[in-house]
Motif scaffolding. Structure first.
Motif, PDB file in Angstrom:
ATOM      1  N   GLN A  52       0.846  -1.183   0.000  1.00  0.00           N
ATOM      2  CA  GLN A  52       0.000   0.000   0.000  1.00  0.00           C
ATOM      3  C   GLN A  52       0.887   1.241   0.000  1.00  0.00           C
ATOM      4  O   GLN A  52       1.838   1.325   0.781  1.00  0.00           O
ATOM      5  CB  GLN A  52      -0.913   0.011   1.223  1.00  0.00           C
ATOM      6  CG  GLN A  52      -1.907  -1.133   1.228  1.00  0.00           C
ATOM      7  CD  GLN A  52      -2.692  -1.175   2.510  1.00  0.00           C
ATOM      8  OE1 GLN A  52      -2.130  -1.350   3.583  1.00  0.00           O
ATOM      9  NE2 GLN A  52      -4.004  -1.005   2.398  1.00  0.00           N
TER      10      GLN A  52
ATOM     11  N   PHE B 222       0.801   5.299   0.528  1.00  0.00           N
ATOM     12  CA  PHE B 222       0.055   6.441   1.031  1.00  0.00           C
ATOM     13  C   PHE B 222       0.804   7.715   0.647  1.00  0.00           C
ATOM     14  O   PHE B 222       2.025   7.786   0.790  1.00  0.00           O
ATOM     15  CB  PHE B 222      -0.075   6.377   2.553  1.00  0.00           C
ATOM     16  CG  PHE B 222      -0.928   5.236   3.030  1.00  0.00           C
ATOM     17  CD1 PHE B 222      -2.262   5.435   3.356  1.00  0.00           C
ATOM     18  CD2 PHE B 222      -0.401   3.960   3.148  1.00  0.00           C
ATOM     19  CE1 PHE B 222      -3.060   4.389   3.783  1.00  0.00           C
ATOM     20  CE2 PHE B 222      -1.185   2.903   3.585  1.00  0.00           C
ATOM     21  CZ  PHE B 222      -2.513   3.119   3.897  1.00  0.00           C
TER      22      PHE B 222
ATOM     23  N   ASN C  26       0.682  11.772   1.435  1.00  0.00           N
ATOM     24  CA  ASN C  26       0.099  12.796   2.309  1.00  0.00           C
ATOM     25  C   ASN C  26      -0.975  12.209   3.230  1.00  0.00           C
ATOM     26  O   ASN C  26      -1.985  12.837   3.507  1.00  0.00           O
ATOM     27  CB  ASN C  26      -0.488  13.931   1.472  1.00  0.00           C
ATOM     28  CG  ASN C  26       0.143  15.259   1.790  1.00  0.00           C
ATOM     29  OD1 ASN C  26       0.962  15.378   2.688  1.00  0.00           O
ATOM     30  ND2 ASN C  26      -0.245  16.262   1.034  1.00  0.00           N
ATOM     31  N   GLY C  27      -0.781  10.957   3.667  1.00  0.00           N
ATOM     32  CA  GLY C  27      -1.697  10.306   4.594  1.00  0.00           C
ATOM     33  C   GLY C  27      -2.896   9.623   3.960  1.00  0.00           C
ATOM     34  O   GLY C  27      -3.668   8.974   4.649  1.00  0.00           O
ATOM     35  N   SER C  28      -3.072   9.754   2.640  1.00  0.00           N
ATOM     36  CA  SER C  28      -4.211   9.125   1.954  1.00  0.00           C
ATOM     37  C   SER C  28      -3.719   7.968   1.092  1.00  0.00           C
ATOM     38  O   SER C  28      -2.689   8.083   0.422  1.00  0.00           O
ATOM     39  CB  SER C  28      -4.928  10.139   1.061  1.00  0.00           C
ATOM     40  OG  SER C  28      -5.489  11.168   1.834  1.00  0.00           O
ATOM     41  N   LEU C  29      -4.489   6.894   1.079  1.00  0.00           N
ATOM     42  CA  LEU C  29      -4.136   5.734   0.265  1.00  0.00           C
ATOM     43  C   LEU C  29      -4.161   6.117  -1.206  1.00  0.00           C
ATOM     44  O   LEU C  29      -5.181   6.566  -1.731  1.00  0.00           O
ATOM     45  CB  LEU C  29      -5.096   4.575   0.541  1.00  0.00           C
ATOM     46  CG  LEU C  29      -4.821   3.280  -0.219  1.00  0.00           C
ATOM     47  CD1 LEU C  29      -3.460   2.693   0.169  1.00  0.00           C
ATOM     48  CD2 LEU C  29      -5.933   2.269   0.054  1.00  0.00           C
ATOM     49  N   LEU C  30      -3.027   5.953  -1.886  1.00  0.00           N
ATOM     50  CA  LEU C  30      -2.905   6.277  -3.303  1.00  0.00           C
ATOM     51  C   LEU C  30      -2.939   5.017  -4.150  1.00  0.00           C
ATOM     52  O   LEU C  30      -3.625   4.962  -5.164  1.00  0.00           O
ATOM     53  CB  LEU C  30      -1.594   7.037  -3.556  1.00  0.00           C
ATOM     54  CG  LEU C  30      -1.277   7.413  -4.991  1.00  0.00           C
ATOM     55  CD1 LEU C  30      -2.266   8.448  -5.503  1.00  0.00           C
ATOM     56  CD2 LEU C  30       0.153   7.935  -5.101  1.00  0.00           C
TER      57      LEU C  30
ATOM     58  N   ARG D 299      -2.964   0.545  -4.009  1.00  0.00           N
ATOM     59  CA  ARG D 299      -3.067  -0.729  -3.289  1.00  0.00           C
ATOM     60  C   ARG D 299      -2.710  -1.802  -4.306  1.00  0.00           C
ATOM     61  O   ARG D 299      -3.457  -2.037  -5.256  1.00  0.00           O
ATOM     62  CB  ARG D 299      -4.475  -0.952  -2.757  1.00  0.00           C
ATOM     63  CG  ARG D 299      -4.604  -2.192  -1.907  1.00  0.00           C
ATOM     64  CD  ARG D 299      -6.047  -2.352  -1.403  1.00  0.00           C
ATOM     65  NE  ARG D 299      -6.148  -3.384  -0.418  1.00  0.00           N
ATOM     66  CZ  ARG D 299      -6.208  -4.695  -0.689  1.00  0.00           C
ATOM     67  NH1 ARG D 299      -6.157  -5.107  -1.935  1.00  0.00           N
ATOM     68  NH2 ARG D 299      -6.303  -5.574   0.279  1.00  0.00           N
TER      69      ARG D 299
END
Length: 191
Positions: A154, A156, A158-162, A164
């Motif tokens: 996975q 991420f 900036n803290g968001s899942l980009l 998978r």
């Protein structure tokens, strides 16, 4: 790395040799030069064994064991990599900036000794002072064709899942020529 996304393909290619270079293309298919400060972080972030190999093979990369810590409730060993150019290669401020921009932190499970996460920062091509945190998480380790690999990766931003990435099988040195890793001609300029 090539991505097939809903809005088209995106590709990234980085050569982390003694003369690091990189390029990326978006949906328009034009290749853009990556800023040199974005070539100093792990190019093979999706394969932790290659991250370690690249760091250990580069005489300008130093590794430091920062000791045990916790990551998602697990005890892990915290390893830090950063580029340490020779003192003759620039001013102390420039050398410190290279170290800061190239820092990557690898977290290894204390029990299994397998990597669980990799953290580093990317930066806009035009602004090395702005950090964009990247975290890669590795899990579901399995043997495939004699290779132990994470089957779930996975990414991420900036803290968001980009991204998978679910792996169904892994093979080493299969079907790619060295020309697959050549930096293409730049047609789109820098952005």
């Amino acid at each position: 790395m090539k991505y097939s996304l809903g809005g088209g393909q995106r590709a990234e290619i980085f050569n982390a040799s003694s003369d690091p270079r990189g390029a990326w293309s978006g949906a328009d298919g034009l290749w853009h030069r990556a800023a040199s400060h974005n070539t100093w972080t792990p190019a093979a972030w999706f394969a932790p064994a290659l991250v370690l190999e690249a760091a250990l093979d580069d005489p300008q990369v130093a590794m430091e064991d920062l000791g045990p810590t916790t990551f998602e409730g697990k005890t892990v060993e915290h390893l830090r990599f950063q580029r340490v150019p020779p003192a003759t290669s620039g001013s102390p401020a420039a050398i410190a900036m290279i170290q800061r921009l190239s820092t990557a932190d690898l977290y290894v499970d204390k029990t299994s000794l397998l990597p669980v996460a990799l953290d580093f920062n990317l930066h806009p091509n035009s602004n090395a002072g702005t950090n964009i945190p990247v975290e890669i998480r590795y899990s579901h380790w399995e043997q495939s064709s004699g290779v132990l690999a994470p089957f779930l990766i996975q990414k991420f931003l900036n803290g968001s899942l980009l991204d998978r990435i679910s792996v169904s099988s892994a093979a080493v040195n299969q079907g790619l020529s060295s020309s697959s890793f050549a930096i293409p001609e730049i047609s789109g300029g820098t952005q």
